[in-house]
Write a protein that holds these residues in place. Structure first.
Motif, PDB file in Angstrom:
ATOM      1  N   GLN A 583       0.821  -1.208   0.000  1.00 26.57           N
ATOM      2  CA  GLN A 583       0.000   0.000   0.000  1.00 26.57           C
ATOM      3  C   GLN A 583       0.856   1.260   0.000  1.00 26.57           C
ATOM      4  O   GLN A 583       0.569   2.223  -0.716  1.00 26.57           O
ATOM      5  N   MET A 584       1.921   1.257   0.799  1.00 21.93           N
ATOM      6  CA  MET A 584       2.798   2.436   0.823  1.00 21.93           C
ATOM      7  C   MET A 584       3.443   2.668  -0.549  1.00 21.93           C
ATOM      8  O   MET A 584       3.528   3.802  -1.036  1.00 21.93           O
ATOM      9  N   MET A 643       4.750  11.881   1.993  1.00 19.48           N
ATOM     10  CA  MET A 643       4.950  11.118   3.226  1.00 19.48           C
ATOM     11  C   MET A 643       3.720  11.218   4.127  1.00 19.48           C
ATOM     12  O   MET A 643       3.320  10.239   4.771  1.00 19.48           O
ATOM     13  N   CYS A 644       3.108  12.391   4.155  1.00 19.91           N
ATOM     14  CA  CYS A 644       1.863  12.547   4.922  1.00 19.91           C
ATOM     15  C   CYS A 644       0.776  11.622   4.375  1.00 19.91           C
ATOM     16  O   CYS A 644       0.030  10.982   5.139  1.00 19.91           O
ATOM     17  N   GLU A 645       0.674  11.547   3.075  1.00 21.74           N
ATOM     18  CA  GLU A 645      -0.352  10.696   2.463  1.00 21.74           C
ATOM     19  C   GLU A 645      -0.070   9.226   2.730  1.00 21.74           C
ATOM     20  O   GLU A 645      -0.995   8.432   2.949  1.00 21.74           O
ATOM     21  N   GLU A 649      -2.477   6.674   4.598  1.00 20.65           N
ATOM     22  CA  GLU A 649      -2.903   5.400   4.023  1.00 20.65           C
ATOM     23  C   GLU A 649      -2.705   4.276   5.032  1.00 20.65           C
ATOM     24  O   GLU A 649      -3.554   3.382   5.158  1.00 20.65           O
ATOM     25  N   TYR A 650      -1.583   4.317   5.757  1.00 25.17           N
ATOM     26  CA  TYR A 650      -1.382   3.307   6.802  1.00 25.17           C
ATOM     27  C   TYR A 650      -2.456   3.442   7.889  1.00 25.17           C
ATOM     28  O   TYR A 650      -3.003   2.437   8.366  1.00 25.17           O
ATOM     29  N   THR A 656      -7.581  -3.103   9.493  1.00 23.57           N
ATOM     30  CA  THR A 656      -7.826  -4.343   8.732  1.00 23.57           C
ATOM     31  C   THR A 656      -6.631  -5.280   8.753  1.00 23.57           C
ATOM     32  O   THR A 656      -6.722  -6.398   8.236  1.00 23.57           O
ATOM     33  N   LEU A 657      -5.505  -4.849   9.323  1.00 22.46           N
ATOM     34  CA  LEU A 657      -4.284  -5.656   9.279  1.00 22.46           C
ATOM     35  C   LEU A 657      -4.346  -6.786  10.306  1.00 22.46           C
ATOM     36  O   LEU A 657      -4.823  -6.595  11.431  1.00 22.46           O
ATOM     37  N   PRO A 658      -3.838  -7.968   9.949  1.00 22.58           N
ATOM     38  CA  PRO A 658      -3.887  -9.102  10.888  1.00 22.58           C
ATOM     39  C   PRO A 658      -2.900  -8.973  12.045  1.00 22.58           C
ATOM     40  O   PRO A 658      -3.025  -9.679  13.042  1.00 22.58           O
TER      41      PRO A 658
END
Length: 795
Positions: A583-584, A643-645, A649-650, A656-658
């Motif tokens: 994603q990053m 970097m802010c975006e 996004e994170y 939702t991350l396991p």
């Protein structure tokens, strides 16, 4: 005139169905000396004389039905009785979808199409119909020679629903063109004007007003079955669609099957394709759509020898001819060695099939499959039909593989060995020099160097990734040992063996050590012990009794199928790391596409425990454009926003991350220009020269650095750290921060501190500012440096 007896059309022609030319011919025959011909003509004339409309013209279609038998006799010479069951023929007015006096075969074709079928010429719109009617007048009345004849077709389904395609031929010998009072005289200038303005329908209507001419008489329409030819043509078109980025692959597959059903005239026919890899002797599902595999239905790949017996397989591979089974059930009875394959076909309700090899440049790519649910429908006779289409299929499948390889190469270049498009021109220039050189064999490849470029470096790092990874390892190993202890204690209740007690003792010791601390080699030691000593013991006891068997089976069912270990926490950690990096990287790549529009610059990124990126901008990167320091400032502001975006996004995907992980962000500011060189041995860019190496040293050591005089890392979750060396850099970035605070991207608290001295690097300072998280940040437009200056000056 009415089309299909229902829908009125606009036409320059008024149709009058007349048999005056036939009657005039009969009158000449009646005066001849051949008695039997004369008597026959006189009889027909006598029967038609009470009905002057047959000579003057019929506009009411019901009159045709009234005089049906008489018209049939009038046209008997043109529609011989002996050919009624063979020819597809009728009387008609050209281009009008109306026919009469059809042959028996024509009637049967229409009857099989169904009561609701309406005849219409394929792709023949009102515009074309009107112009063609005008051309009929120009040729028939004005003696012109406009070649307006293009292939016209009727598409008519048969009783099985298979679409048949019939080519239309017109005979206009019995037609006469007559002007009405609405007709406009056409001059040579008009003809030239019309000749050059096919698309101007209003012009044609102006020169040929609706119903301004009478077409008197009748034409003869003859159809011939061109289904195979049209199907092959349609196949070429659909192959091009399948090879494009057409979104509806399922619809294309359905069209493919319809085409092959038309060619073979088999309503339940299906097609497929199976790839073959000669290197590892495997049948495989092809990596492109939309065709499925009937050889491999239910699995993705299989060894060729598991599908066919050795003799059958060698015959298929050596002779490279179509393998045909006309009756699968009979084949099963007579070929015991291929019993499994025959049963595999029957399980899919395949009763006959053709497996045709796809060969390009003497390389076997796979087998094209044609299958039917009925025996003997596909056989060695109609297999010959594939000879006409296999060249097109072969070219398309080969092109698919070529495009697939290009896509693979693009991914490899994008993800692994990128030559960024901003510097591609330089590599192309050097490659072209090598290609066109008369002494290319002795010409060394020149290294690519870009001088006086300004570097920008940034990273989003997974905070505490090593600790989190060790925790996931520890959890999995402890969980597996607990499962093993449960199994061994259960076995020990059944059989009091000292060996079982020993393994229980060893497992308990390992569990205790894991809970105390995890050493570097602990994972490999435990896994080796379980795989080489514990699992063989369990496999031995698996057959002792049903209860032990169920206990051991339940244990093995909980293990990962590949590593044969408990792999739950580690999988969650690995999946989380992959998702974050993916994603990053996607956010960064997407924003980079925008940033390149400012000024072309070199860009590369790396996925580690996070995502790092390098940017290099300068005049040498794009020598054909005027470089200005403004573009460096613009790129620095862009980097901070990007970097802010990425942080946002994170923030968006974190729930939702396991596995719960934190990230930290870092930007390194370096204002001195450096040189970068493409390392031929490593296939990547690196800084060039000893002086420039200081930049790389700082990059490698900065992310683990502490705030000077403390044990606190310079990076912190939820904040961006900006490392710099000079006062001017601090002033510049504070202006960026102030602007992003104004736009609610960064919070109001700015920390300033010195960075501890690193080996070979001293005097670094840093700014740290918190990030404001917002789900709507992705809609923020990229701010240019010019806008930044305007906003700051207005505040």
């Amino acid at each position: 005139m009415k089309m299909d007896d229902e829908n009125e059309i606009i036409s320059p022609l008024v149709a009058r169905i007349s048999f005056h030319k036939v009657l005039e011919a009969l009158e000449k025959i009646a005066e001849s000396d051949v008695d039997y011909r004369s008597d026959y003509a006189k009889a027909l004339l006598r029967h038609t004389s009470p009905f002057p409309e047959l000579r003057d013209g019929i506009s009411d279609l019901s009159q045709l039905e009234k005089h049906k038998d008489l018209i049939k006799n009038l046209l008997a010479d043109l529609f011989p009785t002996a050919l009624q069951k063979n020819e597809i023929k009728a009387a008609a007015i050209p281009f009008f979808n109306f026919t009469f006096n059809r042959t028996e075969r024509f009637e049967d074709i229409l009857a099989n199409a169904g009561d609701d079928f309406g005849m219409a010429i394929r792709n023949f719109e009102q515009h074309e119909f009107y112009v063609f009617c005008c051309c009929l007048v120009l040729n028939g009345y004005y003696g012109q020679h406009f070649d307006f004849s293009r292939p016209l077709f009727y598409d008519i389904p048969d009783q099985d629903g298979i679409m048949k395609h019939y080519r239309i031929l017109y005979n206009a010998d019995f037609l006469e063109i007559i002007p009405t009072e609405k007709a406009i005289a056409i001059t040579p200038e008009d003809i030239t004007l019309l000749m050059n303005n096919f698309d101007d329908l209003e012009l044609w209507k102006q020169k040929f007003p609706p119903e301004s001419w009478v077409v008197k008489g009748f034409g003869i329409i003859s159809l011939f079955d061109a289904t195979s030819e049209i199907a092959i043509s349609n196949l070429k078109t659909n192959l091009l669609l399948a090879n494009s980025s057409h979104p509806d692959k399922a619809a294309i597959k359905e069209k493919f099957e319809d085409i092959f059903r038309s060619i073979y005239r088999i309503p339940d026919l299906h097609i497929g394709f199976t790839e073959i890899s000669m290197e590892d002797n495997m049948f495989k599902i092809a990596p492109f759509k939309p065709l499925k595999s009937y050889i491999l239905s239910g699995c993705n790949e299989m060894n060729c020898n598991e599908v066919f017996c050795h003799e059958t397989l060698q015959t298929m591979l050596d002779e490279k001819k179509s393998y045909i089974i006309s009756d699968v059930e009979a084949y099963l009875e007579n070929n015991a060695v291929d019993k499994d394959f025959a049963e595999h076909l029957l399980s899919q309700n395949i009763k006959s099939c053709i497996l045709a090899p796809i060969i390009k440049n003497e390389k076997l790519l796979g087998f094209f499959e044609v299958v039917s649910a009925r025996p003997r429908e596909l056989n060695s006779i109609n297999a010959v039909k594939l000879d006409y289409v296999l060249p097109f299929l072969t070219d398309t499948i080969d092109r698919n593989y070529s495009e697939l390889q290009n896509e693979i190469d693009a991914i490899i270049q994008n993800e692994y060995t990128a030559i960024h498009h901003s510097v591609y021109w330089k590599f192309k220039e050097e490659a072209l020099k090598h290609i066109v050189s008369p002494d290319k064999e002795n010409l060394a490849y020149k290294e690519i160097v870009f001088k006086e470029v300004y570097p920008l470096y940034g990273q989003i790092d997974i905070k505490g990734s090593s600790t989190a990874r060790n925790e996931s390892i520890e959890k999995d190993l402890i969980r597996q040992i607990e499962k093993l202890l449960s199994v061994f204690r259960f076995i020990h209740k059944q059989e009091k063996l000292p060996l079982i007690e020993q393994h229980i003792y060893e497992l308990e010791n390992m569990e205790g050590e894991l809970k105390n601390s995890l050493k570097a080699d602990t994972e490999s030691i435990v896994q080796s012990y379980i795989a080489n000593e514990i699992h063989p013991v369990l496999q031995h006891f698996d057959t002792t009794n049903d209860e032990v068997h169920e206990k051991i089976k339940a244990y093995f069912d909980t293990l990962d199928s590949k590593v044969k270990m408990v792999y739950e926490s580690r999988k969650d950690f690995d999946d989380t790391l992959s998702m974050i990096n993916k994603q990053m990287a996607e956010v960064l790549d997407r924003k980079q596409a925008e940033a390149q529009a400012f000024f072309p610059h070199y860009y590369e990124r790396f996925k580690t425990d996070g995502v790092e990126h390098n940017l290099y901008i300068g005049a040498s990167i794009s020598p054909n454009q005027n470089y200005s320091p403004l573009y460096l400032s613009n790129l620095r502001l862009w980097q901070l926003q990007a970097m802010c975006e990425m942080e946002n996004e994170y923030y968006r995907i974190r729930p939702t991350l396991p596995y719960d992980l934190d990230v930290t962000s870092l930007i390194l500011v370096f204002s001195s220009p450096i040189s970068i060189r493409f390392r031929m041995d490593e296939k990547r860019f690196d800084v060039d020269g000893t002086y420039n190496a200081r930049y790389e040293v700082v990059k490698k050591r900065i992310d683990k650095a502490f705030i000077k005089g403390t044990t606190q890392r310079i990076t912190e979750k939820g904040k961006i750290t900006i490392v710099y060396s000079h006062r001017q850099e601090e002033i510049e970035y504070k202006r960026y921060i102030q602007y992003l605070q104004h736009n609610n991207m960064l919070d109001n608290n700015i920390e300033s501190f010195e960075v501890e001295d690193l080996q070979g690097v001293t005097g670094l300072k840093a700014l740290r500012v918190g990030i404001l998280y917002s789900n709507n940040l992705n809609s923020t437009e990229m701010m240019s440096y010019e806008n930044l200056l305007k906003e700051i000056s207005n505040k």
